[in-house]
Design a protein around this motif. Structure first.
Motif, PDB file in Angstrom:
ATOM      1  N   MET A 309      -3.680   4.060  -4.582  1.00  0.00           N
ATOM      2  CA  MET A 309      -3.026   3.426  -3.441  1.00  0.00           C
ATOM      3  C   MET A 309      -2.382   2.116  -3.883  1.00  0.00           C
ATOM      4  O   MET A 309      -2.816   1.497  -4.867  1.00  0.00           O
ATOM      5  CB  MET A 309      -4.043   3.135  -2.323  1.00  0.00           C
ATOM      6  CG  MET A 309      -4.708   4.350  -1.736  1.00  0.00           C
ATOM      7  SD  MET A 309      -5.965   3.896  -0.499  1.00  0.00           S
ATOM      8  CE  MET A 309      -4.905   3.181   0.775  1.00  0.00           C
ATOM      9  N   GLU A 310      -1.369   1.681  -3.152  1.00  0.00           N
ATOM     10  CA  GLU A 310      -0.797   0.359  -3.375  1.00  0.00           C
ATOM     11  C   GLU A 310      -1.617  -0.653  -2.588  1.00  0.00           C
ATOM     12  O   GLU A 310      -1.709  -0.577  -1.366  1.00  0.00           O
ATOM     13  CB  GLU A 310       0.660   0.303  -2.926  1.00  0.00           C
ATOM     14  CG  GLU A 310       1.293  -1.056  -3.247  1.00  0.00           C
ATOM     15  CD  GLU A 310       2.683  -1.214  -2.660  1.00  0.00           C
ATOM     16  OE1 GLU A 310       3.652  -1.127  -3.413  1.00  0.00           O
ATOM     17  OE2 GLU A 310       2.767  -1.440  -1.435  1.00  0.00           O
ATOM     18  N   LEU A 311      -2.221  -1.588  -3.287  1.00  0.00           N
ATOM     19  CA  LEU A 311      -3.082  -2.600  -2.682  1.00  0.00           C
ATOM     20  C   LEU A 311      -2.723  -3.972  -3.228  1.00  0.00           C
ATOM     21  O   LEU A 311      -1.943  -4.105  -4.174  1.00  0.00           O
ATOM     22  CB  LEU A 311      -4.555  -2.290  -2.992  1.00  0.00           C
ATOM     23  CG  LEU A 311      -5.069  -0.880  -2.715  1.00  0.00           C
ATOM     24  CD1 LEU A 311      -6.480  -0.721  -3.254  1.00  0.00           C
ATOM     25  CD2 LEU A 311      -5.037  -0.580  -1.232  1.00  0.00           C
ATOM     26  N   THR A 312      -3.324  -4.978  -2.638  1.00  0.00           N
ATOM     27  CA  THR A 312      -3.217  -6.353  -3.154  1.00  0.00           C
ATOM     28  C   THR A 312      -4.607  -6.845  -3.481  1.00  0.00           C
ATOM     29  O   THR A 312      -5.508  -6.784  -2.634  1.00  0.00           O
ATOM     30  CB  THR A 312      -2.558  -7.282  -2.127  1.00  0.00           C
ATOM     31  OG1 THR A 312      -1.238  -6.816  -1.842  1.00  0.00           O
ATOM     32  CG2 THR A 312      -2.485  -8.703  -2.663  1.00  0.00           C
ATOM     33  N   VAL A 313      -4.787  -7.302  -4.710  1.00  0.00           N
ATOM     34  CA  VAL A 313      -6.099  -7.741  -5.163  1.00  0.00           C
ATOM     35  C   VAL A 313      -6.100  -9.262  -5.330  1.00  0.00           C
ATOM     36  O   VAL A 313      -5.072  -9.863  -5.656  1.00  0.00           O
ATOM     37  CB  VAL A 313      -6.486  -7.054  -6.495  1.00  0.00           C
ATOM     38  CG1 VAL A 313      -5.587  -7.508  -7.632  1.00  0.00           C
ATOM     39  CG2 VAL A 313      -7.947  -7.300  -6.839  1.00  0.00           C
ATOM     40  N   MET A 314      -7.250  -9.853  -5.055  1.00  0.00           N
ATOM     41  CA  MET A 314      -7.410 -11.310  -5.205  1.00  0.00           C
ATOM     42  C   MET A 314      -8.595 -11.608  -6.106  1.00  0.00           C
ATOM     43  O   MET A 314      -9.657 -10.981  -5.997  1.00  0.00           O
ATOM     44  CB  MET A 314      -7.649 -11.974  -3.847  1.00  0.00           C
ATOM     45  CG  MET A 314      -8.113 -13.435  -3.969  1.00  0.00           C
ATOM     46  SD  MET A 314      -8.815 -14.106  -2.453  1.00  0.00           S
ATOM     47  CE  MET A 314      -7.320 -14.466  -1.556  1.00  0.00           C
ATOM     48  N   PHE A 315      -8.402 -12.574  -6.981  1.00  0.00           N
ATOM     49  CA  PHE A 315      -9.503 -13.141  -7.755  1.00  0.00           C
ATOM     50  C   PHE A 315      -9.539 -14.639  -7.478  1.00  0.00           C
ATOM     51  O   PHE A 315      -8.518 -15.318  -7.565  1.00  0.00           O
ATOM     52  CB  PHE A 315      -9.306 -12.896  -9.258  1.00  0.00           C
ATOM     53  CG  PHE A 315      -9.583 -11.480  -9.684  1.00  0.00           C
ATOM     54  CD1 PHE A 315     -10.844 -11.118 -10.143  1.00  0.00           C
ATOM     55  CD2 PHE A 315      -8.595 -10.517  -9.598  1.00  0.00           C
ATOM     56  CE1 PHE A 315     -11.106  -9.814 -10.530  1.00  0.00           C
ATOM     57  CE2 PHE A 315      -8.846  -9.212  -9.987  1.00  0.00           C
ATOM     58  CZ  PHE A 315     -10.112  -8.856 -10.452  1.00  0.00           C
ATOM     59  N   SER A 316     -10.714 -15.124  -7.129  1.00  0.00           N
ATOM     60  CA  SER A 316     -10.890 -16.559  -6.853  1.00  0.00           C
ATOM     61  C   SER A 316     -12.074 -17.059  -7.662  1.00  0.00           C
ATOM     62  O   SER A 316     -13.133 -16.419  -7.680  1.00  0.00           O
ATOM     63  CB  SER A 316     -11.139 -16.777  -5.359  1.00  0.00           C
ATOM     64  OG  SER A 316     -11.474 -18.121  -5.105  1.00  0.00           O
ATOM     65  N   PHE A 366      -9.878  -7.241  -2.054  1.00  0.00           N
ATOM     66  CA  PHE A 366      -8.584  -6.551  -2.015  1.00  0.00           C
ATOM     67  C   PHE A 366      -8.246  -6.183  -0.569  1.00  0.00           C
ATOM     68  O   PHE A 366      -9.113  -6.113   0.295  1.00  0.00           O
ATOM     69  CB  PHE A 366      -8.561  -5.323  -2.926  1.00  0.00           C
ATOM     70  CG  PHE A 366      -9.666  -4.324  -2.666  1.00  0.00           C
ATOM     71  CD1 PHE A 366      -9.500  -3.275  -1.775  1.00  0.00           C
ATOM     72  CD2 PHE A 366     -10.872  -4.431  -3.344  1.00  0.00           C
ATOM     73  CE1 PHE A 366     -10.513  -2.363  -1.556  1.00  0.00           C
ATOM     74  CE2 PHE A 366     -11.895  -3.515  -3.140  1.00  0.00           C
ATOM     75  CZ  PHE A 366     -11.706  -2.482  -2.231  1.00  0.00           C
ATOM     76  N   TRP A 367      -6.955  -5.937  -0.343  1.00  0.00           N
ATOM     77  CA  TRP A 367      -6.449  -5.625   0.998  1.00  0.00           C
ATOM     78  C   TRP A 367      -5.679  -4.299   0.943  1.00  0.00           C
ATOM     79  O   TRP A 367      -4.996  -4.012  -0.041  1.00  0.00           O
ATOM     80  CB  TRP A 367      -5.508  -6.722   1.489  1.00  0.00           C
ATOM     81  CG  TRP A 367      -6.216  -7.945   1.967  1.00  0.00           C
ATOM     82  CD1 TRP A 367      -6.418  -8.333   3.264  1.00  0.00           C
ATOM     83  CD2 TRP A 367      -6.830  -8.970   1.159  1.00  0.00           C
ATOM     84  NE1 TRP A 367      -7.114  -9.512   3.316  1.00  0.00           N
ATOM     85  CE2 TRP A 367      -7.387  -9.931   2.035  1.00  0.00           C
ATOM     86  CE3 TRP A 367      -6.969  -9.169  -0.215  1.00  0.00           C
ATOM     87  CZ2 TRP A 367      -8.055 -11.061   1.577  1.00  0.00           C
ATOM     88  CZ3 TRP A 367      -7.639 -10.285  -0.672  1.00  0.00           C
ATOM     89  CH2 TRP A 367      -8.178 -11.214   0.220  1.00  0.00           C
ATOM     90  N   GLY A 368      -5.802  -3.508   2.005  1.00  0.00           N
ATOM     91  CA  GLY A 368      -5.098  -2.227   2.090  1.00  0.00           C
ATOM     92  C   GLY A 368      -5.999  -1.017   2.013  1.00  0.00           C
ATOM     93  O   GLY A 368      -5.556   0.116   2.159  1.00  0.00           O
ATOM     94  N   ALA A 369      -7.285  -1.202   1.796  1.00  0.00           N
ATOM     95  CA  ALA A 369      -8.260  -0.105   1.754  1.00  0.00           C
ATOM     96  C   ALA A 369      -9.616  -0.695   2.138  1.00  0.00           C
ATOM     97  O   ALA A 369      -9.874  -1.876   1.869  1.00  0.00           O
ATOM     98  CB  ALA A 369      -8.325   0.527   0.360  1.00  0.00           C
ATOM     99  N   THR A 414      -0.084  -7.352  -6.505  1.00  0.00           N
ATOM    100  CA  THR A 414       0.107  -6.145  -5.702  1.00  0.00           C
ATOM    101  C   THR A 414       0.583  -5.017  -6.607  1.00  0.00           C
ATOM    102  O   THR A 414       1.455  -5.220  -7.458  1.00  0.00           O
ATOM    103  CB  THR A 414       1.143  -6.398  -4.597  1.00  0.00           C
ATOM    104  OG1 THR A 414       0.696  -7.473  -3.760  1.00  0.00           O
ATOM    105  CG2 THR A 414       1.356  -5.155  -3.753  1.00  0.00           C
ATOM    106  N   GLY A 415       0.024  -3.843  -6.414  1.00  0.00           N
ATOM    107  CA  GLY A 415       0.430  -2.702  -7.232  1.00  0.00           C
ATOM    108  C   GLY A 415      -0.463  -1.505  -6.983  1.00  0.00           C
ATOM    109  O   GLY A 415      -1.383  -1.537  -6.157  1.00  0.00           O
ATOM    110  N   ASP A 416      -0.184  -0.429  -7.693  1.00  0.00           N
ATOM    111  CA  ASP A 416      -0.983   0.783  -7.577  1.00  0.00           C
ATOM    112  C   ASP A 416      -2.324   0.594  -8.270  1.00  0.00           C
ATOM    113  O   ASP A 416      -2.389   0.142  -9.417  1.00  0.00           O
ATOM    114  CB  ASP A 416      -0.250   1.965  -8.208  1.00  0.00           C
ATOM    115  CG  ASP A 416       0.958   2.389  -7.385  1.00  0.00           C
ATOM    116  OD1 ASP A 416       0.965   2.083  -6.182  1.00  0.00           O
ATOM    117  OD2 ASP A 416       1.880   3.008  -7.947  1.00  0.00           O
TER     118      ASP A 416
END
Length: 572
Positions: A309-316, A366-369, A414-416
């Protein structure tokens, strides 16, 4: 029958060595000038292998000795009664009316198609009414207790059972003679000859088909399918089989269908409830309660095995956490970390993000799932800015308590990605994997290089450009990747065409963008001037200071002819 209901009538009975016809049979034979020939045989019956006489068949013979019809009786001489309906379907004449010295008689009957219990009483001409009639005399009042239980009524005059049998015999004789018969005149009832042979196949094949359908269909559709099957059974039994005089034991198919529906629906209910509890237990650790409720509404949308899926991931990550941990005892460090991670996690949930894991002081989300959102990149960017605002409040709180100051760096990409319940056979976790995830991790780390707090990739920038303020800060080749990536610093938001950013960052953007363009055009003198103006506007802009140093280095030693402006990161 064992339940006390009269459903059969004995056409012939034996008393000693004498065979006696029933009242209905004898009346029929006399009226139609027929003889009845019963075939009797001795058969073994019972546990003691005793021989007893059994009725094999009955034929009705005319005066010439020719068989004109037969009756479907069992080995005991019993005929299934095809009742015309409730009592008084045949016309009643009271004894007092019949014996009265009057030219008319009082006749009562139950009209065909009327409500049960509704009877009509009429006066008829005595001679016309009694002409060519067959009359059966018997008691019908409750006081004499000649009452039986029929399939239609609990208190049914016993004498009227004979009237029904006589009616069945007369109807079948008329059919055999080719005479017209009204639809309301019931004939013989016969147990369908192939029932025993095919009933088990109907139950087996139909049961398997219905089981498959109920397993596939939802609750409402399954209920409708079950009702449709039951209705089909009723229609076939009532209007096809029964209408043609065939009796079939439909209780077995009815019970089978109902049992399958209740059993499979109950199993699915408890199984789905267990699955929902498992899903809720799994995802409650990663997403907000509102997202969990959306998942439970339709668990089929969740693929727990790995899905691209195409999602956006975050690392903090917390800056200098090792130094902080050396200054605090374990309990104080744990309290500090909890006080930081709790509000940050709440912000992830508030923007409908999914918490992947904690890595010490670092947060991965992550966002989108598992619930797909088209604006997952914007949600992630919103969360990152909200984290910085919350961080300022926490910093003031920690300073008041004499605790170390916490600063963070955030990377968004953001990516697959492959998302799903992954891990070993014993331990699994709902997580994301892939090159896009690795790039997000690298972006978080290079914040230190540019003195920034939030860096997003060009892939995220494409999706958030209309709603957020960013500045392009470099073209980099991160460690482990050959292809360069354009990176941007996330600064603020755009609302109704108005830019919003903290401090004087908006004033820095024009000079910085000019310097960035001149830097990549190899005009390093002009670039230094532009970056210097930006630094004068915001003296703590580490990114402008970094580019001034790079430009000065290139002024001393010009880059190669194949220099493409891409900076290669040496560390993660």
């Amino acid at each position: 029958d064992p339940d006390g209901t009269v459903r059969r009538s004995r056409l012939i009975a034996r008393r000693g060595h004498v065979y006696i016809p029933s009242l209905a049979l004898k009346t029929f034979l006399l009226d139609r000038k027929l003889n009845a020939r019963f075939t009797i045989g001795r058969e073994t019956a019972g546990r003691r292998d005793l021989k007893r006489e059994m009725v094999r068949s009955v034929e009705f013979l005319n005066e010439a000795g020719k068989a004109v019809m037969t009756a479907p009786i069992d080995s005991n001489g019993l005929l299934l009664i095809n009742y015309a309906g409730p009592q008084q379907m045949f016309e009643y004449i009271s004894a007092s009316s019949l014996l009265a010295n009057d030219t008319t008689v009082s006749v009562s009957y139950h009209p065909i198609g009327s409500v049960r219990g509704a009877t009509v009483t009429e006066r008829r001409d005595r001679k016309e009414f009694l002409k060519d009639k067959l009359l059966i005399v018997g008691a019908t009042s409750i006081g004499v207790y000649d009452l039986r239980q029929s399939p239609f009524e609990e208190n049914y005059p016993g004498v009227e059972t004979h009237a029904n049998v006589l009616s069945n015999l007369l109807t079948e004789e008329a059919k055999a003679a080719g005479s017209p018969v009204k639809p309301s005149q019931p004939g013989f009832l016969t147990i369908h000859p192939v029932e025993q042979k095919i009933m088990w196949m109907v139950l087996l094949i139909g049961g398997l088909a219905l089981s498959a359908a109920l397993s596939y269909l939802g609750s409402i559709a399954g209920l409708l399918a079950t009702l449709s099957v039951l209705l089909s059974f009723y229609v076939v039994d009532r209007y096809v089989l029964f209408a043609n005089g065939f009796i079939v034991n439909v209780s077995l198919p009815f019970i089978t269908v109902c049992a399958l529906f209740v059993g499979i629906t109950s199993y699915k209910y408890f199984t789905e409830e267990r699955n929902k509890r498992a899903l809720k237990s799994t995802f409650a650790k990663y997403v907000s309660p509102s997202v969990v409720e959306e998942i439970l509404k339709d668990p089929s949308n969740i693929e727990l095995g790995g899905k691209k899926m195409e999602l956006t991931v975050m690392f903090s990550d917390v800056r200098g956490f090792t130094t902080i941990s050396e200054k605090l005892d374990p309990r104080a460090l744990s309290n500090l970390l909890n006080s930081y991670l709790t509000p940050m996690t709440d912000l992830v949930f508030e923007t409908k993000g999914t918490l992947d894991k904690y890595m010490g002081d670092a947060i991965m989300a992550f966002w989108g799932a598992p619930i797909q959102f088209e604006d997952h990149a914007e949600r992630a960017a919103t969360c990152a800015l909200m984290m910085l605002k919350k961080l300022k409040l926490l910093q003031a709180e920690y300073k008041a308590k004499g605790l170390p100051t916490i600063d963070i760096g955030i990377g968004l990409n953001t990516g697959d990605m492959s998302v799903g319940n992954m891990g070993s056979n014993t331990v699994r976790s709902y997580t994301v994997m892939g090159d896009s995830v690795n790039l997000g991790s690298r972006l978080e780390g290079i914040n230190k290089e540019y003195g920034t707090r939030i860096i997003v990739s060009e892939f995220t920038q494409i999706q958030i450009a209309k709603s957020f303020v960013t500045r392009e800060i470099d073209w980099v080749r991160v460690k482990g990747k050959a292809q360069p990536v354009r990176i941007f610093e996330l600064i603020g938001t755009v609302s109704s065409g108005t830019l919003s950013a903290p401090g004087d960052m908006l004033a820095v953007l024009p000079d910085f963008e000019t310097g960035f363009r001149l830097y990549h055009a190899r005009q390093f003198d002009e670039a230094v001037a532009a970056f210097t103006r930006a630094l004068n506007t915001k003296p703590d802009d580490e990114c402008s200071r970094l580019y001034i140093e790079r430009c000065q280095d290139y002024l001393k030693a010009a880059p190669n002819e194949d220099w493409d402006g891409v900076y290669t990161m040496k560390t993660k």
